[in-house]
Design an enzyme around this catalytic site. Sequence first.
Site, short mmCIF file in Angstrom:
data_model
loop_
_atom_site.label_atom_id
_atom_site.label_comp_id
_atom_site.label_asym_id
_atom_site.label_seq_id
_atom_site.Cartn_x
_atom_site.Cartn_y
_atom_site.Cartn_z
N HIS A 26 0.85 -1.20 0.00
CA HIS A 26 0.00 0.00 0.00
C HIS A 26 0.88 1.24 0.00
CE1 HIS A 26 -4.14 1.67 1.12
NE2 HIS A 26 -3.35 2.73 1.02
N HIS A 28 1.16 4.93 -2.28
CA HIS A 28 0.62 5.80 -3.32
C HIS A 28 1.75 6.51 -4.07
CE1 HIS A 28 -3.72 5.62 -2.31
NE2 HIS A 28 -3.26 5.32 -1.10
N ASP A 30 1.68 9.17 -5.89
CA ASP A 30 1.67 10.62 -5.71
C ASP A 30 1.91 11.03 -4.27
OD1 ASP A 30 -0.77 9.61 -4.88
OD2 ASP A 30 -1.95 11.28 -5.64
N HIS A 214 -9.93 0.60 -0.48
CA HIS A 214 -9.77 1.43 0.72
C HIS A 214 -11.07 1.35 1.53
CE1 HIS A 214 -6.26 3.27 -1.19
NE2 HIS A 214 -6.05 3.97 -0.09
N GLU A 217 -11.06 3.23 7.14
CA GLU A 217 -10.10 4.25 7.58
C GLU A 217 -10.89 5.47 8.05
OE1 GLU A 217 -6.28 6.81 5.89
OE2 GLU A 217 -7.84 6.14 4.52
N ASP A 312 1.70 3.96 3.01
CA ASP A 312 0.64 4.80 2.46
C ASP A 312 1.24 5.93 1.63
OD1 ASP A 312 -2.00 5.44 1.95
OD2 ASP A 312 -2.32 6.50 3.82
#
Length: 365
Positions: A26, A28, A30, A214, A217, A312
Amino acid sequence: MSTQEQINPQDSTLDLARRIPKVSLHDHLDGGLRPGTIVEIASANGHTLPTTDPEELRAWFRDAADSGSLVRYLETFDHTVAVMQDAESLARVATEAVLDLAADGVVYGELRYAPEQHLRGGLSLDEVVLAVEDGMRRGEQLAVEAGTPIRVGTLVTAMRHADRSEEIAELALRHREAGVVGFDIAGAELGFPPARHLTAFNRLHAENLPVTIHAGEADGLGSISEAVHECGAQRIGHGVRIADDITLGSGSDAAGMPVAELGPLATWVRDQQLVLELCPSSNVQTGAATSVAEHPITLLKDLGFAVAVNTDNRLMSGTSLSREFALLMDLCDWSVEDVRKATRTALAAAFLHYDERLALSARLD
């Protein structure tokens, strides 16, 4: 928010964590850019940054993400996405992400991104994916040359508040032979349940492309249940709120495990060994956990849930996978074997063919 001990794990523990081969599920794209790269691309394309000093910018990202303000947290992505709007920049960011993971001791990583966020410069969705995949393969090649070989797959992500998930699902299917290994939905969770995208998930299931979602959370148990039971997620992105379905007793049982009563959803998730892609530092920043020391990940591990440790957004959290494990060792008494077990759990859940997972497993010893 984070304490100073959480920000700076002990050097010896961090060095140990770096030496352990790791698997990242996991991460990202960006959310993990190098500050210097952001400065260079922003200078070339005219995007205005909070500062043009790379180290000051690094600190700005971490401070904004740590601020407790959702507005400031989301602003950080305005700046990273702004420098990922042409093929050359996308390929560069992808290559550097692969190299950074490899340098941290990651032997297999999955990087996710939303192609629909990278169209401002005139690229098509397919051109975005091809640019990222070119960068990934270049990163793998350079990592081999550096003596830190890594295998990387990409997860094509649809934004859950938008209405392009069917289009993005077809995009993922078109590029599954180029390096796309799965599909995800991300973005605002509360108010945008996963079943809004059920048609896309059903299409992917019919074509045998894996799905992670997702959930759990920013929203609770209902989001997790819907992702699993209605949408057929093979993994859950975050899933930290599964702890809401666990009632702790006092003390430990004869085996030294915490005394706890699991609700029906928690029982099902544990029984099925559905992997939770937990991200301790990020969960603290977004308010899903009060601190790394009190993060539910350790309880979940001790109760036998299938937990994988992740970053993350490495830039926003000022972190790496080694740092996340070092924090757990320093603050939560994780052992080296705990780290290795979480890593084996992550590899077993990787969106790779069985023979590829088997080959990579030898590198975890």
